[in-house]
Design an enzyme around this catalytic site. Structure first.
Site, PDB file in Angstrom:
ATOM      1  N   HIS A  67       0.805  -1.229   0.000  1.00  0.00           N
ATOM      2  CA  HIS A  67       0.000   0.000   0.000  1.00  0.00           C
ATOM      3  C   HIS A  67       0.833   1.272   0.000  1.00  0.00           C
ATOM      4  O   HIS A  67       0.294   2.375   0.109  1.00  0.00           O
ATOM      5  CB  HIS A  67      -0.934   0.012   1.221  1.00  0.00           C
ATOM      6  CG  HIS A  67      -1.859  -1.157   1.245  1.00  0.00           C
ATOM      7  ND1 HIS A  67      -1.510  -2.355   1.812  1.00  0.00           N
ATOM      8  CD2 HIS A  67      -3.109  -1.319   0.739  1.00  0.00           C
ATOM      9  CE1 HIS A  67      -2.514  -3.207   1.671  1.00  0.00           C
ATOM     10  NE2 HIS A  67      -3.480  -2.616   1.027  1.00  0.00           N
ATOM     11  N   GLY A 122      -4.388  10.723  11.030  1.00  0.00           N
ATOM     12  CA  GLY A 122      -5.371   9.938  10.285  1.00  0.00           C
ATOM     13  C   GLY A 122      -5.613  10.531   8.909  1.00  0.00           C
ATOM     14  O   GLY A 122      -5.689   9.820   7.912  1.00  0.00           O
ATOM     15  N   ARG A 132      -3.786  16.345   6.493  1.00  0.00           N
ATOM     16  CA  ARG A 132      -3.013  16.841   7.644  1.00  0.00           C
ATOM     17  C   ARG A 132      -1.544  16.474   7.491  1.00  0.00           C
ATOM     18  O   ARG A 132      -0.662  17.234   7.893  1.00  0.00           O
ATOM     19  CB  ARG A 132      -3.569  16.262   8.942  1.00  0.00           C
ATOM     20  CG  ARG A 132      -4.926  16.816   9.265  1.00  0.00           C
ATOM     21  CD  ARG A 132      -5.035  17.114  10.733  1.00  0.00           C
ATOM     22  NE  ARG A 132      -6.164  17.971  10.989  1.00  0.00           N
ATOM     23  CZ  ARG A 132      -7.062  17.757  11.930  1.00  0.00           C
ATOM     24  NH1 ARG A 132      -6.951  16.699  12.701  1.00  0.00           N
ATOM     25  NH2 ARG A 132      -8.047  18.602  12.116  1.00  0.00           N
ATOM     26  N   ARG A 139      -3.579   5.621  -3.099  1.00  0.00           N
ATOM     27  CA  ARG A 139      -4.880   5.826  -2.440  1.00  0.00           C
ATOM     28  C   ARG A 139      -5.002   7.197  -1.781  1.00  0.00           C
ATOM     29  O   ARG A 139      -5.768   7.371  -0.831  1.00  0.00           O
ATOM     30  CB  ARG A 139      -5.126   4.760  -1.366  1.00  0.00           C
ATOM     31  CG  ARG A 139      -5.511   3.421  -1.941  1.00  0.00           C
ATOM     32  CD  ARG A 139      -5.703   2.399  -0.845  1.00  0.00           C
ATOM     33  NE  ARG A 139      -6.009   1.130  -1.453  1.00  0.00           N
ATOM     34  CZ  ARG A 139      -7.239   0.576  -1.435  1.00  0.00           C
ATOM     35  NH1 ARG A 139      -8.220   1.159  -0.804  1.00  0.00           N
ATOM     36  NH2 ARG A 139      -7.450  -0.574  -2.020  1.00  0.00           N
ATOM     37  N   ARG A 148       1.418   9.007  16.770  1.00  0.00           N
ATOM     38  CA  ARG A 148       0.126   9.357  16.176  1.00  0.00           C
ATOM     39  C   ARG A 148      -0.242  10.773  16.591  1.00  0.00           C
ATOM     40  O   ARG A 148      -0.097  11.145  17.762  1.00  0.00           O
ATOM     41  CB  ARG A 148      -0.945   8.363  16.655  1.00  0.00           C
ATOM     42  CG  ARG A 148      -2.350   8.834  16.395  1.00  0.00           C
ATOM     43  CD  ARG A 148      -3.408   7.771  16.556  1.00  0.00           C
ATOM     44  NE  ARG A 148      -4.691   8.346  16.921  1.00  0.00           N
ATOM     45  CZ  ARG A 148      -5.459   9.064  16.105  1.00  0.00           C
ATOM     46  NH1 ARG A 148      -5.078   9.319  14.873  1.00  0.00           N
ATOM     47  NH2 ARG A 148      -6.609   9.553  16.522  1.00  0.00           N
ATOM     48  N   VAL A 149      -0.689  11.579  15.636  1.00  0.00           N
ATOM     49  CA  VAL A 149      -1.194  12.916  15.938  1.00  0.00           C
ATOM     50  C   VAL A 149      -2.633  12.961  15.435  1.00  0.00           C
ATOM     51  O   VAL A 149      -2.884  12.788  14.242  1.00  0.00           O
ATOM     52  CB  VAL A 149      -0.322  14.024  15.294  1.00  0.00           C
ATOM     53  CG1 VAL A 149       1.002  14.141  16.022  1.00  0.00           C
ATOM     54  CG2 VAL A 149      -0.045  13.773  13.814  1.00  0.00           C
ATOM     55  N   GLY A 150      -3.570  13.128  16.343  1.00  0.00           N
ATOM     56  CA  GLY A 150      -4.962  13.042  15.930  1.00  0.00           C
ATOM     57  C   GLY A 150      -5.884  13.843  16.812  1.00  0.00           C
ATOM     58  O   GLY A 150      -5.447  14.570  17.713  1.00  0.00           O
ATOM     59  N   SER A 151      -7.168  13.697  16.529  1.00  0.00           N
ATOM     60  CA  SER A 151      -8.162  14.375  17.350  1.00  0.00           C
ATOM     61  C   SER A 151      -8.925  13.330  18.163  1.00  0.00           C
ATOM     62  O   SER A 151      -8.863  12.135  17.878  1.00  0.00           O
ATOM     63  CB  SER A 151      -9.130  15.172  16.471  1.00  0.00           C
ATOM     64  OG  SER A 151      -9.798  14.294  15.598  1.00  0.00           O
ATOM     65  N   MET A 175     -10.182   6.409  17.603  1.00  0.00           N
ATOM     66  CA  MET A 175     -10.427   5.107  16.982  1.00  0.00           C
ATOM     67  C   MET A 175      -9.156   4.344  16.622  1.00  0.00           C
ATOM     68  O   MET A 175      -9.205   3.441  15.789  1.00  0.00           O
ATOM     69  CB  MET A 175     -11.299   5.297  15.717  1.00  0.00           C
ATOM     70  CG  MET A 175     -12.632   5.949  16.011  1.00  0.00           C
ATOM     71  SD  MET A 175     -13.674   6.099  14.560  1.00  0.00           S
ATOM     72  CE  MET A 175     -14.075   4.376  14.280  1.00  0.00           C
ATOM     73  N   GLU A 176      -8.029   4.709  17.217  1.00  0.00           N
ATOM     74  CA  GLU A 176      -6.758   4.135  16.755  1.00  0.00           C
ATOM     75  C   GLU A 176      -5.777   3.681  17.837  1.00  0.00           C
ATOM     76  O   GLU A 176      -5.026   2.713  17.623  1.00  0.00           O
ATOM     77  CB  GLU A 176      -6.025   5.154  15.854  1.00  0.00           C
ATOM     78  CG  GLU A 176      -6.657   5.396  14.497  1.00  0.00           C
ATOM     79  CD  GLU A 176      -7.761   6.444  14.531  1.00  0.00           C
ATOM     80  OE1 GLU A 176      -7.910   7.111  15.594  1.00  0.00           O
ATOM     81  OE2 GLU A 176      -8.480   6.604  13.541  1.00  0.00           O
ATOM     82  N   ASP A 180     -13.952  17.629  20.161  1.00  0.00           N
ATOM     83  CA  ASP A 180     -15.361  17.665  20.556  1.00  0.00           C
ATOM     84  C   ASP A 180     -15.485  17.065  21.947  1.00  0.00           C
ATOM     85  O   ASP A 180     -14.550  16.423  22.429  1.00  0.00           O
ATOM     86  CB  ASP A 180     -16.236  16.905  19.535  1.00  0.00           C
ATOM     87  CG  ASP A 180     -15.738  15.485  19.293  1.00  0.00           C
ATOM     88  OD1 ASP A 180     -14.873  15.315  18.414  1.00  0.00           O
ATOM     89  OD2 ASP A 180     -16.164  14.561  20.001  1.00  0.00           O
ATOM     90  N   ARG A 225      -8.984  25.749  16.330  1.00  0.00           N
ATOM     91  CA  ARG A 225      -8.609  24.357  16.045  1.00  0.00           C
ATOM     92  C   ARG A 225      -7.236  24.298  15.373  1.00  0.00           C
ATOM     93  O   ARG A 225      -6.428  23.433  15.672  1.00  0.00           O
ATOM     94  CB  ARG A 225      -9.674  23.679  15.164  1.00  0.00           C
ATOM     95  CG  ARG A 225     -10.926  23.289  15.945  1.00  0.00           C
ATOM     96  CD  ARG A 225     -11.758  22.279  15.173  1.00  0.00           C
ATOM     97  NE  ARG A 225     -12.242  22.807  13.912  1.00  0.00           N
ATOM     98  CZ  ARG A 225     -13.343  23.533  13.766  1.00  0.00           C
ATOM     99  NH1 ARG A 225     -14.086  23.822  14.808  1.00  0.00           N
ATOM    100  NH2 ARG A 225     -13.716  23.963  12.571  1.00  0.00           N
TER     101      ARG A 225
HETATM  102  N1  HPA Z   1     -15.263   9.576  18.683  1.00  0.00           N
HETATM  103  C1  HPA Z   1     -14.411   8.846  17.986  1.00  0.00           C
HETATM  104  N2  HPA Z   1     -13.382   9.362  17.354  1.00  0.00           N
HETATM  105  C2  HPA Z   1     -13.199  10.680  17.419  1.00  0.00           C
HETATM  106  C3  HPA Z   1     -14.052  11.489  18.125  1.00  0.00           C
HETATM  107  C4  HPA Z   1     -15.142  10.909  18.791  1.00  0.00           C
HETATM  108  O1  HPA Z   1     -15.946  11.584  19.425  1.00  0.00           O
HETATM  109  N3  HPA Z   1     -13.628  12.778  18.006  1.00  0.00           N
HETATM  110  C5  HPA Z   1     -12.535  12.729  17.244  1.00  0.00           C
HETATM  111  N4  HPA Z   1     -12.272  11.468  16.871  1.00  0.00           N
END
Ligand code: HPA
Length: 234
Positions: A4, A20, A24, A43, A87-90, A180-181, A204, A217
């Protein structure tokens, strides 16, 4: 090239930042790195290698969720010899003292994903943990920047939309955020013997409806990247 990833051997640095969102990855490469070379576009999972303060660093988009991310991690580590993944994420904030735009460090990651159970079989509930050296470095690099991250258990959910999960109970048991990771990242780190850490910003709130502006943000996202890059080269 691997299945991949279209890069050549040696195209990735030892340390990879793993957002993710591939856009970004592009943003990080364009705004934080110098001498940048794009190393993957298969991809649209964009990957780049460049320099940060004279150190070689890569950034690679992983897609959302443990299954997509695991494809990139397996190939980065087993084919390209990557040694450290940040990992850098939200994430969604869950603890009462976690607010929008906070930076969270996942010291461990609980999950309802089957990956841990499928690895060990029934009866074993493995606890995927961050690399303590990276965690300690990230915490102290953040403090030097005037940011005090919150550190704790991040719930890696198998489904973004899931009204059957008791999120309140998880929060009562000390979970500070959800994405989710992270559990998949830490499980693979244990299996494949690389160092891993998740650095997250709260985008959030699971039990509230506070909102942030796009400018806010972006600033928080930049804080998270600065902490992660400082950790990458420390
Ligand atoms: N749930 C799952 N994954 C996320 C969320 C959430 O509320 N916010 C950012 N990534």
């Amino acid at each position: 090239m691997s299945t991949h990833i279209g890069a050549q051997m040696g195209d990735y640095a030892d340390t990879v930042l793993l957002p993710g969102d591939p856009l970004r990855a592009k943003y990080i490469a364009e705004h934080f790195l110098t001498n940048v070379k794009q190393v993957n576009e298969i991809r649209n999972a964009f990957g780049y290698t460049g320099e940060y303060q004279g150190h070689r660093v890569s950034v690679q988009g992983s897609g959302m969720g443990i299954p997509s991310m695991s494809i990139y991690i397996n190939e980065l580590v087993q084919f390209y010899g990557v040694k450290t993944i940040i990992r850098v994420g939200s994430c969604g904030g869950m603890a009462p003292d976690v607010h929008l735009r906070d930076v969270l460090l996942a010291s461990g990651s609980s999950t309802d994903s089957a990956v841990t159970a499928n690895t060990f079989g029934p009866g074993v509930h493995y606890a995927p943990l961050a690399d303590f050296g990276l965690l300690d470095t990230a915490y102290h690099e953040a403090q030097k920047m005037g940011i005090t991250p919150k550190v704790g258990d991040i719930f890696a959910a198998d489904r973004f939309y899931n009204d059957e999960l008791d999120m309140k109970k998880l929060a009562d048991y000390g979970v500070i955020g959800t994405e989710m990771e992270s559990a998949g990242l830490y499980l693979l780190a244990a299996k494949l013997h690389f160092r891993a850490l998740s650095v997250l910003t709260v985008s959030d709130l699971i039990f509230g409806d506070e909102k942030t502006t796009a400018a806010e943000r972006e600033q928080t996202f930049n804080d998270m990247i600065n902490i992660s890059l400082a950790t990458a080269i420390a």
